[in-house]
Design an enzyme around this catalytic site. Structure first.
Site, PDB file in Angstrom:
ATOM      1  N   GLY A  88       0.820  -1.215   0.000  1.00 18.15           N
ATOM      2  CA  GLY A  88       0.000   0.000   0.000  1.00 18.15           C
ATOM      3  C   GLY A  88       0.850   1.258   0.000  1.00 18.15           C
ATOM      4  O   GLY A  88       2.063   1.214   0.175  1.00 18.15           O
ATOM      5  N   GLY A  90       2.616   3.772   1.449  1.00 18.73           N
ATOM      6  CA  GLY A  90       3.135   4.021   2.785  1.00 18.73           C
ATOM      7  C   GLY A  90       3.723   5.411   2.939  1.00 18.73           C
ATOM      8  O   GLY A  90       4.010   5.865   4.044  1.00 18.73           O
ATOM      9  N   LYS A 111       4.071  12.319  -3.143  1.00 25.57           N
ATOM     10  CA  LYS A 111       4.936  11.230  -2.687  1.00 25.57           C
ATOM     11  C   LYS A 111       5.930  11.803  -1.679  1.00 25.57           C
ATOM     12  O   LYS A 111       6.656  12.747  -2.008  1.00 25.57           O
ATOM     13  CB  LYS A 111       5.662  10.639  -3.906  1.00 25.57           C
ATOM     14  CG  LYS A 111       6.489   9.401  -3.602  1.00 25.57           C
ATOM     15  CD  LYS A 111       6.946   8.743  -4.901  1.00 25.57           C
ATOM     16  CE  LYS A 111       7.926   7.613  -4.641  1.00 25.57           C
ATOM     17  NZ  LYS A 111       8.430   7.035  -5.895  1.00 25.57           N
ATOM     18  N   ARG A 174       3.443  13.549  -8.182  1.00 27.86           N
ATOM     19  CA  ARG A 174       3.517  12.599  -9.290  1.00 27.86           C
ATOM     20  C   ARG A 174       2.172  12.531 -10.001  1.00 27.86           C
ATOM     21  O   ARG A 174       1.120  12.536  -9.368  1.00 27.86           O
ATOM     22  CB  ARG A 174       3.895  11.220  -8.742  1.00 27.86           C
ATOM     23  CG  ARG A 174       3.982  10.169  -9.809  1.00 27.86           C
ATOM     24  CD  ARG A 174       4.801   8.990  -9.346  1.00 27.86           C
ATOM     25  NE  ARG A 174       4.102   8.182  -8.351  1.00 27.86           N
ATOM     26  CZ  ARG A 174       4.629   7.062  -7.849  1.00 27.86           C
ATOM     27  NH1 ARG A 174       5.813   6.638  -8.227  1.00 27.86           N
ATOM     28  NH2 ARG A 174       3.951   6.364  -6.956  1.00 27.86           N
ATOM     29  N   ASP A 250       4.350  -4.741  -7.381  1.00 29.40           N
ATOM     30  CA  ASP A 250       3.730  -3.501  -6.900  1.00 29.40           C
ATOM     31  C   ASP A 250       4.276  -2.288  -7.641  1.00 29.40           C
ATOM     32  O   ASP A 250       3.732  -1.194  -7.508  1.00 29.40           O
ATOM     33  CB  ASP A 250       3.930  -3.325  -5.384  1.00 29.40           C
ATOM     34  CG  ASP A 250       5.391  -3.430  -4.980  1.00 29.40           C
ATOM     35  OD1 ASP A 250       6.006  -4.472  -5.256  1.00 29.40           O
ATOM     36  OD2 ASP A 250       5.928  -2.468  -4.401  1.00 29.40           O
TER      37      ASP A 250
HETATM   38  P1  AMP Z   1       8.940   1.130  -3.208  1.00 24.76           P
HETATM   39  O1  AMP Z   1      10.238   0.460  -2.904  1.00 24.76           O
HETATM   40  O2  AMP Z   1       9.043   2.614  -3.330  1.00 24.76           O
HETATM   41  O3  AMP Z   1       8.228   0.520  -4.345  1.00 24.76           O
HETATM   42  O4  AMP Z   1       8.048   0.882  -1.916  1.00 24.76           O
HETATM   43  C1  AMP Z   1       7.680  -0.383  -1.438  1.00 24.76           C
HETATM   44  C2  AMP Z   1       6.731  -0.232  -0.275  1.00 24.76           C
HETATM   45  O5  AMP Z   1       7.381   0.396   0.823  1.00 24.76           O
HETATM   46  C3  AMP Z   1       5.503   0.595  -0.561  1.00 24.76           C
HETATM   47  O6  AMP Z   1       4.429   0.039   0.158  1.00 24.76           O
HETATM   48  C4  AMP Z   1       5.887   1.958  -0.024  1.00 24.76           C
HETATM   49  O7  AMP Z   1       4.757   2.722   0.299  1.00 24.76           O
HETATM   50  C5  AMP Z   1       6.667   1.570   1.212  1.00 24.76           C
HETATM   51  N1  AMP Z   1       7.626   2.632   1.600  1.00 24.76           N
HETATM   52  C6  AMP Z   1       8.763   2.975   0.950  1.00 24.76           C
HETATM   53  N2  AMP Z   1       9.382   3.993   1.587  1.00 24.76           N
HETATM   54  C7  AMP Z   1       8.630   4.293   2.667  1.00 24.76           C
HETATM   55  C8  AMP Z   1       8.728   5.254   3.724  1.00 24.76           C
HETATM   56  N3  AMP Z   1       9.743   6.125   3.803  1.00 24.76           N
HETATM   57  N4  AMP Z   1       7.748   5.266   4.659  1.00 24.76           N
HETATM   58  C9  AMP Z   1       6.724   4.407   4.588  1.00 24.76           C
HETATM   59  N5  AMP Z   1       6.572   3.490   3.635  1.00 24.76           N
HETATM   60  C10 AMP Z   1       7.511   3.423   2.675  1.00 24.76           C
HETATM   61 MG    MG Z   2       6.614   1.030  -5.202  1.00 22.72          MG
END
Ligand code: AMP
Ligand code: MG
EC number: 2.7.7.-
Length: 491
Positions: A88, A90, A111, A174, A250
């Site tokens: 989700g 995050g 973002k 974004r 994802d």
């Molecule tokens: P990503 O690697 O950007 O595709 O993120 C993978 C998952 O980690 C997604 O659910 C993001 O929302 C969550 N996520 C990445 N960075 C953060 C952060 N700094 N705080 C909270 N959730 C994060």
């Molecule tokens: Mg992602």
């Protein structure tokens, strides 16, 4: 003047299980560092108003604009092959959707806007470096003609985020034709919520594949549509030397856009096994693996759609396999056609694929720069005395031998040298977002609060196919001591 977003939200009208309602978390001292004015206009937004302090507060998530219905979207996903039933948004919030000047519905997402119910242990924030990286690379991809999410704005928050060290915090605005991912379907599939899968599929068809609306078997057709777009997308990536770096389900968009620019990178020297991402230890997402991984991700999507295909499980599986079977040919056709254009062939003949493969093999063996070899080959098509392509090869003789065959082959076509050069320059960029340039831009911004290098890089990359003599140095590969060996997510 007040900021007006002409929101027409549809995702937030779907059932509650699709998202969590959550507002962005206000930040201390937002400062706009970049607004993409042409994109603002395309979205029906007034760029002058967005540049006011009130605009910056909205783009930083400090103020929620009228008509927004902020949500964090639910999704699951396979990360490096491991299934995670709940991921989700995050650290992102979807403010809402607008219809752009071409009639296309577009998500506007912040973002780095603070924690959500999906944050798990994360802080919901983004550091300035990754925000600038995503801005630069996504806009470069757009200019290269590759389907992608866009970047409307970057703001610094006036707060620090703690990673290995304290870094300036930032928010990226974004824009995507939607943020629906393979993992969005997986979220409901793992919960065996077939009604939700159907709702989501119907939403996706209406939004991204309206031509399928009256199809006899709409869900089969939907899978076929996503397969076709993903196959085409990955072919385009390979044709410009792009490595996504984290092709988890994802991060795989149902609309067929490139999404989630983390440890992504363009390669300099051609190497099919190239990996930049520090976390991709096994090379799962290496350059040449990307088509295979796209098909793997699509197979996960197909699994989610099986209950919509047929009550007869065996039949549903057979149908899915049939549809997935089209991936290889669609990909190969797009990739080979793209390569033919890159070497300036207007027609298709026996032996072309081998001719092109021999060039790629020689490039790999001689560490030839991917971008410059093709660009300079275009110069050689216009003027046989131009020898910059040859200069890309450690052993230039390897190029000479190939070039003889290439000149023989192009001589079979009636196009003039000038026509061939123009056609090649239209598909072979001279400017790509090279890693060492991105790093330099980030260092200047983070260490010196200096955004001039960022502005200049973004400007040059907006016209990747134009020779821009004043900025010729941006075409250069890194010097040995400038080489970037690894990239990081920075989350
Ligand atoms: P990503 O690697 O950007 O595709 O993120 C993978 C998952 O980690 C997604 O659910 C993001 O929302 C969550 N996520 C990445 N960075 C953060 C952060 N700094 N705080 C909270 N959730 C994060
Ligand atoms: Mg992602």
């Amino acid at each position: 003047m007040t900021v007006h977003f002409p929101f027409q939200n549809s995702y937030s009208a779907l059932p509650d299980s699709f998202f969590a309602r959550v507002a962005p978390t206000p930040v201390a001292a937002p400062r706009l560092i970049k607004l993409n004015r042409p994109l603002a206009v395309q979205l029906g937004l007034d760029p002058d108003v967005l540049e006011t302090p009130e605009g910056a507060e909205i783009l930083a998530g400090k103020t929620v604009p009228a008509g927004a219905d902020p949500i964090a979207m639910a999704y699951a996903g396979h990360q490096f092959g491991q299934f995670v039933p709940q991921l989700g948004d995050g650290r992102a919030v979807l403010l809402g959707e607008v219809i752009d000047k071409d009639g296309i519905r577009r998500d506007i997402q912040l973002k780095g806007s603070g924690p959500t119910p999906f944050s798990r242990r994360g802080d919901g924030r983004a550091a300035l470096g990754p925000v600038l990286r995503e801005y630069i690379v996504s806009e470069a991809m757009f200019a290269l003609g590759i389907p992608t999410t866009r970047s409307l704005a970057a703001v610094v928050t006036g707060e620090h985020v703690i990673r290995e060290t304290a870094l300036p915090g930032a928010v990226l605005t974004r824009v995507a034709s939607s943020h629906i991912r393979v993992g969005t379907f997986q979220f409901f599939a793992v919960r065996r919520d077939t009604d939700a899968i159907r709702r989501l599929a119907d939403h996706v068809i209406a939004r991204h594949y309206p031509e399928l609306l009256g199809a006899e078997r709409p869900y089969h057709a939907l899978l076929g549509g996503v397969v076709a777009r993903q196959a085409d997308l990955v072919a385009r990536w390979l044709l410009v030397g792009f490595i996504h770096g984290v092709m988890n389900t994802d991060n795989s968009s149902i609309s067929g856009e490139t999404i989630d620019y983390g440890p992504c990178a363009f390669m300099d020297a051609y190497n099919p096994a190239q990996v930049f991402s520090s976390i991709d230890e096994m090379g799962r997402y290496a350059y040449a693996n990307q088509p295979r991984i796209a098909l793997w991700n699509l197979t996960r999507l197909a699994e989610c759609l099986l209950p919509l295909f047929s009550d007869d499980q065996e039949k549903a599986v057979a149908d899915a396999q049939d549809i997935l079977g089209a991936f290889s040919e669609t990909f190969s056709d797009a990739y080979q056609a793209g390569l033919r254009k890159k070497v300036g062939l207007f027609t298709e003949r026996d032996g072309d694929d081998a001719l092109i493969q021999d060039l790629l093999d020689a490039m790999a063996k001689n560490q030839a720069d991917f971008t410059l070899t093709f660009r300079k080959l275009g110069d050689a098509a216009g003027d046989p005395a131009a020898d910059d392509a040859r200069a890309q090869f450690m052993d230039p003789a390897a190029f000479d031998e190939w070039a003889r065959r290439w000149h023989e082959r192009t001589a079979l076509e009636p196009q003039s040298a000038a026509e061939r050069q123009a056609a090649m320059h239209a598909v072979n960029p001279i400017f790509i977002p090279r890693n060492h340039r991105i790093e330099a831009v980030i260092q200047a911004a983070v260490n010196d609060d200096n955004y001039a290098p960022f502005e200049e890089l973004v400007k040059v990359l907006a016209k990747p196919f134009d020779d821009q003599p004043d900025y010729a140095a941006y075409a250069d590969p890194p010097l040995p001591d400038q080489r970037v060996l690894q990239t990081f997510c920075g989350t």
